[in-house]
Design an enzyme around this catalytic site. Structure first.
Site, mmCIF file in Angstrom:
data_model
loop_
_atom_site.group_PDB
_atom_site.id
_atom_site.type_symbol
_atom_site.label_atom_id
_atom_site.label_comp_id
_atom_site.label_asym_id
_atom_site.label_seq_id
_atom_site.Cartn_x
_atom_site.Cartn_y
_atom_site.Cartn_z
ATOM 1 C CE LYS A 112 -4.284 -2.021 1.732
ATOM 2 N NZ LYS A 112 -3.882 -3.417 1.629
HETATM 3 C C1 LIG Z 1 -4.734 -4.354 1.056
HETATM 4 C C2 LIG Z 1 -3.983 -5.824 1.041
HETATM 5 C C3 LIG Z 1 -4.240 -6.790 0.081
HETATM 6 C C4 LIG Z 1 -5.500 -6.604 -0.844
HETATM 7 O O1 LIG Z 1 -5.474 -5.716 -1.996
HETATM 8 P P1 LIG Z 1 -6.717 -5.305 -2.647
HETATM 9 O O2 LIG Z 1 -6.105 -4.063 -3.469
HETATM 10 O O3 LIG Z 1 -7.571 -4.900 -1.652
HETATM 11 O O4 LIG Z 1 -7.195 -6.305 -3.403
HETATM 12 C C5 LIG Z 1 -3.170 -8.030 -0.069
HETATM 13 N N1 LIG Z 1 -2.315 -8.031 0.721
HETATM 14 C C6 LIG Z 1 -1.962 -6.989 1.791
HETATM 15 C C7 LIG Z 1 -0.759 -7.478 2.635
HETATM 16 C C8 LIG Z 1 -2.801 -5.954 2.039
HETATM 17 O O5 LIG Z 1 -2.568 -5.120 2.720
#
Ligand SMILES: *Cc1c(COP(=O)(O)O)cnc(C)c1O
Length: 469
Positions: A112
């Site tokens: 993220k």
């Molecule tokens: C947010 C997240 C996901 C999922 O990603 P999306 O874009 O919501 O599909 C997967 N793994 C981790 C570690 C995350 O923080």
């Protein structure tokens, strides 16, 4: 570049406005009116570029007209200078033609950061130009909150309020949020669960009177800028593995469908992506759609991969829009009926179209631990539970052994010690250097009752760098 709503009724916006907008006024999500498309020669010419320069090549059509090239370049250079690996997103080989794309070298150790480090800088740039301030409110069960706070901590023109359920996030995750001290950073622990936090964010967007005219901004993955930033690393991975002269397949640990939707866009922009695997945990609404054309709402099942614990996937609407020939009225009708019944399926030929590219698998907690143990045994690598789900799905759903398979490594295992312990991996996990003293740092956090009025009063009392709005 102009952006249009997936439900067809909201005004088109430019990049700057879409950055500051949450949902479109018709309840839809914004998408580019026309997707840029690159030729194979053009993509090939980007091989070997540093990450921030590649990011500029991939993203500049999306911001064109809103941010001058020279400024955008500077913002991107600063954004990715913050990552602890020189390649920013290195590939690590697991097996013959199987690779993990490590997206966890950013400040908060999850993918993220790629989007939220950029989002904070873009917001501050645009707000300074306009002479405006905004308030961000978000709810988190873990990763999003810390990445959003890290992304916004240096913003002059943003106050950020992140709510998490009191005593229900892991200690590492809590400390990653509460140890960032700044006048404009506000951590709120709500005496309730994650849904309570999310409901309060939704209610605050619906009725913004308490903000006294200050704009409220969303940082969840419905924000277009987050999707945009995630397109880049698909190009980055493919270029290192012989693309675009050859095809590449990706397996993506998926919750809200933001990350994998970025891969879908990369393909539509000209990258030869032969397969996209939707890897879910027990919360498998997307797997049920991809495997059987049934997108039916279920209850929430807490899992060892909490960042993928979702009931519905907010970005799935963006795919539905394309599957329906970009017909906003058709999408609106489909989602209205989903809202009423909790069920959705699409016409057979549209579903078949999706299946030409997408495969899927739902992975249980037990299988997640098995995969962590197996990969550790064969390679010495410790996977976090989300990435392990991606590996499991890659191995079960792979269409071709000749095409490189890239699994998105979405988090560092140190963030999820419980799963690693359950997998009985006997190795110590250490926090990376920049977080080594995390457990000694002072924390700041306000505990509030599960009460919308109390939360809104707190925001309006502190929303101007700790002072009243
Ligand atoms: C947010 C997240 C996901 C999922 O990603 P999306 O874009 O919501 O599909 C997967 N793994 C981790 C570690 C995350 O923080």
């Amino acid at each position: 570049m102009r952006y249009i709503s997936t439900r067809g009724q909201a005004p088109a916006l430019n990049f700057e406005d879409v950055l500051l907008a949450g949902l479109a006024s018709d309840g839809g999500l914004y998408v580019p009116e026309n997707l840029p498309r690159f030729t194979v020669e053009e993509i090939a010419s980007w091989a070997g570029l540093p990450y921030h320069e590649l990011a500029f090549r991939v993203m500049h059509p999306f911001v064109a007209g809103s941010i001058p090239d020279a400024d955008f370049k500077k913002i991107l250079e600063a954004t990715y200078a913050n990552f602890a690996h020189s390649s920013v997103a290195p590939l690590r080989q697991l097996n013959g033609n199987e690779w993990v794309l490590e997206l966890f070298h950013g400040p908060t150790l999850a993918f993220k950061d790629f989007a939220l480090q950029l989002l904070g800088r873009l917001l501050d740039y645009v707000l300074a130009k306009r002479g405006e301030r905004v308030v961000i409110m978000g709810a988190t069960s873990g990763d999003t909150g810390s990445a959003a706070i890290e992304g916004c901590k240096a913003c002059e023109n943003v106050d950020i309020f992140i709510m998490h359920p009191h005593n229900r996030v892991s200690e590492v995750q809590r400390r990653q949020m509460t140890t960032i001290l700044g006048d404009n950073i506000h951590n709120i622990a709500i005496e309730g669960n994650f849904d309570d936090c999310q409901e309060m964010v939704k209610a605050s967007f619906a009725d913004q009177g308490f903000l006294k005219g200050i704009r409220l901004v969303a940082v969840n993955s419905i924000n277009w800028a987050r999707i945009m930033a995630q397109i880049v690393y698909y190009f980055h991975a493919a270029l290192q593995l012989g693309g675009p002269a050859r095809s590449i397949a990706f397996s993506v640990p998926t919750g809200n469908f933001g990350d994998i939707f970025a891969g879908y866009l990369a393909r539509n922009m000209g990258l030869p992506v032969s397969q996209l695997i939707v890897a879910t945990n027990r919360n498998d609404i997307l797997h049920r759609f991809m495997s059987g054309n049934r997108y039916d709402k279920d209850t929430l099942h807490p899992s060892l991969s909490p960042s993928m614990d979702i009931m519905v996937s907010s970005n799935f609407e963006r795919l539905l829009f394309d599957l329906h020939g970009r017909n906003g009225a058709a999408v609106a009708a489909l989602l209205d009926s989903f809202k009423a019944t909790g069920k959705l399926s699409v016409e057979e030929d549209r579903w078949t179209e999706a299946r030409r590219l997408f495969d899927s698998l739902a992975v249980s907690d037990e299988q997640t631990c098995e995969t962590i143990a197996e990969v550790f045994k064969t390679t010495g690598e410790i996977l976090d539970p989300h990435t392990a789900i991606g590996v499991r799905a890659a191995r079960e759903c792979r269409r071709s052994l000749d095409i490189p398979m890239v699994i998105l490594g979405t988090a560092h295992p140190v963030k999820f010690p419980e799963a690693v312990e359950k997998a009985e991996v006997k190795a110590t996990l250490n926090l990376p250097a920049h977080l080594a003293d995390l457990f000694q740092r002072p924390e700041r956090c306000t505990v509030l009752a599960n009460d919308l009025k109390a939360v809104q009063a707190f925001v309006s009392q502190h929303g101007n760098r700790g002072k009243p709005l």
